[in-house]
Every structure is written in structure tokens, then in C-alpha cells.
Design an enzyme around this catalytic site. Structure first.
Site, short mmCIF file in Angstrom:
data_model
loop_
_atom_site.label_atom_id
_atom_site.label_comp_id
_atom_site.label_asym_id
_atom_site.label_seq_id
_atom_site.Cartn_x
_atom_site.Cartn_y
_atom_site.Cartn_z
N SER A 1 39.99 26.80 16.07
CA SER A 1 38.70 27.08 16.70
C SER A 1 38.34 28.55 16.53
O SER A 1 38.25 29.03 15.41
CB SER A 1 38.75 26.64 18.17
OG SER A 1 37.46 26.54 18.73
N LEU A 2 38.13 29.30 17.62
CA LEU A 2 37.89 30.73 17.49
C LEU A 2 39.04 31.39 16.74
O LEU A 2 38.84 32.33 15.95
CB LEU A 2 37.71 31.38 18.87
CG LEU A 2 37.61 32.89 18.93
CD1 LEU A 2 36.46 33.42 18.07
CD2 LEU A 2 37.46 33.37 20.38
N ASP B 1 34.89 15.67 16.55
CA ASP B 1 34.72 16.91 17.30
C ASP B 1 33.38 16.92 18.02
O ASP B 1 32.32 16.71 17.42
CB ASP B 1 34.79 18.10 16.33
CG ASP B 1 35.18 19.39 17.01
OD1 ASP B 1 34.72 19.62 18.14
OD2 ASP B 1 35.94 20.16 16.40
N HIS C 1 38.12 17.77 19.07
CA HIS C 1 38.31 19.21 18.84
C HIS C 1 39.70 19.66 19.24
O HIS C 1 40.35 20.42 18.51
CB HIS C 1 37.26 20.00 19.64
CG HIS C 1 37.32 21.47 19.36
ND1 HIS C 1 36.94 22.02 18.15
CD2 HIS C 1 37.74 22.52 20.13
CE1 HIS C 1 37.10 23.33 18.19
NE2 HIS C 1 37.59 23.65 19.37
#
Length: 264
Positions: A96-97, A215, A242
Site C-alpha cells: 500500500s503506502l 481491492d 486490499h
């Protein structure tokens, strides 16, 4: 056995987990997570590796007084942990980030990153839907963490997985008590500012982009953008949500292990 370590850098105390022996693999967590919450179950499925899991500002073992985060600030914290661990070259995976952080590191330190995996990542957080979601997270992190915890469960995991968690009121209460909600807000502000489109062309490491087909937090199409922007990148899919490293750790670990075991 996992060893907890700390290093002082840039006015922050950066914590990381260091366990196992073998070729080093660095795992970078996502928004609201930390090295244990996002990657603990995956790391347990990767024997024969020294696994380093840094927590960056706003999460877990790290204490940072910063009131604003940049991608470089966070990437420098991860690199400081790697340096403190005495590691020069390593394989790198971000979620993710954390995938954006990993790409930034790979672009800035091509001589150090041998292989790169971007899971559930995105090149930019400023499309209208992402901005709406991150603004909603920021608002709820400050105003109503219980509501944000429920939202994260409903959109981060698959319906059947959430239905099997047991007493969801207890799950939400535990999340509210244990998560760093000001840190979630800080990291969500960073999500909005992420733009690694110019970094993609500078990545030299062999790269696997792993998208999550189901997701509901990050559009699966974001993985296409990452794969198309990195020369020679391979695109593959996990048939999950996700938060696949938390819901499907065996699947994620198997994909990582298979890619990292390939001879370049």
C-alpha cells in the site's frame, strides 16, 4: 526470535523488527499498520531469510514529533533502520503506502535494492476517489476512530473473512485502543500527496507488482500503472482484498518466495 531495535535519526526514534537468518528482505507496512500487523503473518511463512520490518512515523515502534510527513522523510527512516541493521544490499517489498515508499527507495538507491515487490500499491494518491477516501479517513481518525475502524474492516477485508472474525464489537474496540489514530491521520495526509510517477522510470531492480483483484481501498488499476511505468516489471494478481497480507498471508508469502527465489 524477533529482536526489537531502535535507531535515532532526524529527530526521531525509529523502531524495527529484525528476525531470521539468510539473505535480507525488508518489508514496509501501509497506512495505519506497522511491521507486525501488516507483515507478521507473512514473515512467519518465509524461512531462510533475515527479515527487517521498520515502522515509519505514525506507527508502531517509532516515535517522531513531526506534524507533517513527506515520502522522502519516511523513506529516509526506513533506510536508517536498514543501515542500523548493518545491511548493504537487500530485497524489498512494500504494501500500500509502503509500496510507494519502496519504489522511492529503489529509485534513489538502485545499487542497494536487488529485487522489488509492490503489493496493493499506487503511483499517485490525488485522483478524486482516493482524495475522498483519505479525507474521510483523516476526518474520522480525529473525530470518530470507532467509525474509521469499522470502515477499515468493511473495506479492507473480504465479507466472509470479516463475518468469521467473531464479536466485531470486540474487534473494533481493540483496534480503537491499540492503533495510533493521530498517526493514521498523518499517514493519510501523506497518501494524498504521494506521486511517484517520476520515480518509476528510475527503478532498476527486478520488479514484481502484485495487485489485489478484490481491492476496495486501492483501485486494482493502480497496479497496472505501476507495472507499466517500471521497465521490465512483472504484473501478477492476488484474488483477494486490499489487506491480503493479513487475510491471505500464505498466498502472499508464496508469491514473494517464488519471485525472490528466481535466478535473475
Amino acid at each position: 526470535m524477533t529482536t526489537l531495535k531502535h535507531v535515532q535519526a532526524n529527530n526521531a526514534e525509529i523502531g524495527y523488527r529484525d528476525d531470521g537468518e539468510g539473505p535480507p528482505l525488508v518489508l514496509i507496512h501501509g497506512t495505519g499498520g506497522d511491521g507486525e500487523a501488516n507483515w507478521g503473518a507473512v514473515a512467519a511463512q518465509l524461512p531462510g531469510r533475515r527479515i527487517i520490518r521498520p515502522d515509519y512515523a505514525g506507527s508502531g515502534l517509532t516515535t517522531d514529533p513531526a506534524r507533517h510527513l513527506t515520502l522522502d522523510h519516511v523513506a529516509d527512516q526506513v533506510v536508517a533502520a536498514i543501515d542500523h541493521a548493518g545491511v548493504r544490499t537487500f530485497d524489498l517489498a512494500g504494501f500500500s503506502l509502503g509500496a510507494a515508499v519502496a519504489v522511492r527507495i529503489a529509485a534513489r538507491h538502485p545499487e542497494r535494492v536487488k529485487s522489488l515487490v509492490a503489493l496493493g500499491g499506487f503511483a499517485s494518491g490525488n485522483d478524486p476517489r482516493s482524495l475522498m477516501m483519505f479525507d474521510h479517513w483523516i476526518d474520522l481518525a480525529h473525530r470518530d476512530p470507532h467509525a474509521l475502524a469499522r470502515l477499515m474492516l468493511l473495506t479492507g477485508f473480504s465479507p466472509d473473512f470479516v463475518a468469521g472474525m467473531g464479536n466485531l464489537d470486540d474487534v473494533v474496540s481493540t483496534m480503537v485502543e491499540t492503533m495510533n489514530w493521530p498517526g493514521v491521520a498523518l499517514q493519510s495526509e501523506l497518501d494524498k500527496a504521494v506521486d511517484i510517477t517520476c520515480d518509476l522510470k528510475s527503478v532498476r531492480a527486478r520488479t514484481l507488482v502484485l495487485g489485489n483483484r478484490r481491492d476496495q481501498m486501492v483501485a486494482p488499476s493502480a497496479s497496472l500503472t505501476l507495472a507499466e511505468g517500471i521497465a521490465g516489471a512483472r504484473l501478477d494478481w492476488i484474488d483477494g482484498p486490499h489487506l491480503s497480507p493479513m487475510e491471505m498471508p500464505e498466498t502472499v508469502a508464496a508469491r514473494l518466495a517464488a519471485f525472490l527465489a528466481e535466478i535473475p
